[in-house]
Scaffold this motif. Structure first.
Motif, PDB file in Angstrom:
ATOM      1  N   THR A   8       0.836  -1.194   0.000  1.00 34.36           N
ATOM      2  CA  THR A   8       0.000   0.000   0.000  1.00 34.36           C
ATOM      3  C   THR A   8       0.872   1.245   0.000  1.00 34.36           C
ATOM      4  O   THR A   8       1.803   1.360   0.809  1.00 34.36           O
ATOM      5  N   THR A  10       1.926   4.730   0.970  1.00 32.50           N
ATOM      6  CA  THR A  10       1.664   5.504   2.188  1.00 32.50           C
ATOM      7  C   THR A  10       2.020   6.978   2.057  1.00 32.50           C
ATOM      8  O   THR A  10       1.444   7.809   2.744  1.00 32.50           O
ATOM      9  N   MET A  20       6.024   2.931   0.295  1.00 32.65           N
ATOM     10  CA  MET A  20       4.966   1.931   0.438  1.00 32.65           C
ATOM     11  C   MET A  20       5.269   0.955   1.547  1.00 32.65           C
ATOM     12  O   MET A  20       6.425   0.693   1.864  1.00 32.65           O
ATOM     13  N   ASP A  67      -2.670   5.385  -0.588  1.00 33.74           N
ATOM     14  CA  ASP A  67      -3.549   4.391   0.043  1.00 33.74           C
ATOM     15  C   ASP A  67      -4.032   3.307  -0.923  1.00 33.74           C
ATOM     16  O   ASP A  67      -4.922   2.533  -0.577  1.00 33.74           O
ATOM     17  N   LYS A  68      -3.441   3.234  -2.114  1.00 33.16           N
ATOM     18  CA  LYS A  68      -3.806   2.192  -3.089  1.00 33.16           C
ATOM     19  C   LYS A  68      -2.842   1.011  -2.948  1.00 33.16           C
ATOM     20  O   LYS A  68      -1.682   1.159  -2.592  1.00 33.16           O
ATOM     21  N   PHE A  69      -3.355  -0.174  -3.252  1.00 32.15           N
ATOM     22  CA  PHE A  69      -2.558  -1.399  -3.229  1.00 32.15           C
ATOM     23  C   PHE A  69      -1.963  -1.589  -4.623  1.00 32.15           C
ATOM     24  O   PHE A  69      -2.706  -1.646  -5.605  1.00 32.15           O
ATOM     25  N   HIS A  89      -1.579  -1.262 -10.867  1.00 35.09           N
ATOM     26  CA  HIS A  89      -2.583  -1.651  -9.867  1.00 35.09           C
ATOM     27  C   HIS A  89      -2.488  -3.148  -9.682  1.00 35.09           C
ATOM     28  O   HIS A  89      -2.194  -3.882 -10.610  1.00 35.09           O
TER      29      HIS A  89
END
Length: 95
Positions: A8, A10, A20, A67-69, A89
């Motif tokens: 994720t 950060t 991340m 905040d994306k994986f 992604h």
């Protein structure tokens, strides 16, 4: 074979780098990675972020990446000790 990590995002550092939390690593990776890594991306496959670095800005990247994986395919480390990666992604299951 390319090492791959997932995690994720950060913190956005610049228009081509971020921090991340590494939560998954490919079982066949050649190297080990820290729980938190800084990523310098040379390629990005996320439709909402321009591939042209000159067209990017930090607020847009924060909105579309923080905040994306994500999945990072690693090609090495740079002089700042950041992982040099192609970023995309991650899939629905996290991989």
């Amino acid at each position: 074979m390319t090492d791959i990590i997932w995690g994720t995002v950060t913190k956005i550092i610049s228009t081509n780098s971020f921090e991340m939390n590494v939560s998954h690593q490919k079982d066949t990776n050649n190297d080990g990675y820290q729980d938190v890594e800084e990523i310098h991306f040379t390629e990005i496959d996320i439709p909402s972020i321009s591939v042209d670095e000159a067209s990017r800005n930090i607020p847009d990247i924060e909105q579309n990446l923080k905040d994306k994986f994500v999945k990072c395919e690693i090609s090495g480390r740079n002089s700042e000790n950041r992982l040099v990666c192609s970023v995309s992604h991650s899939g629905a299951g996290g991989y």
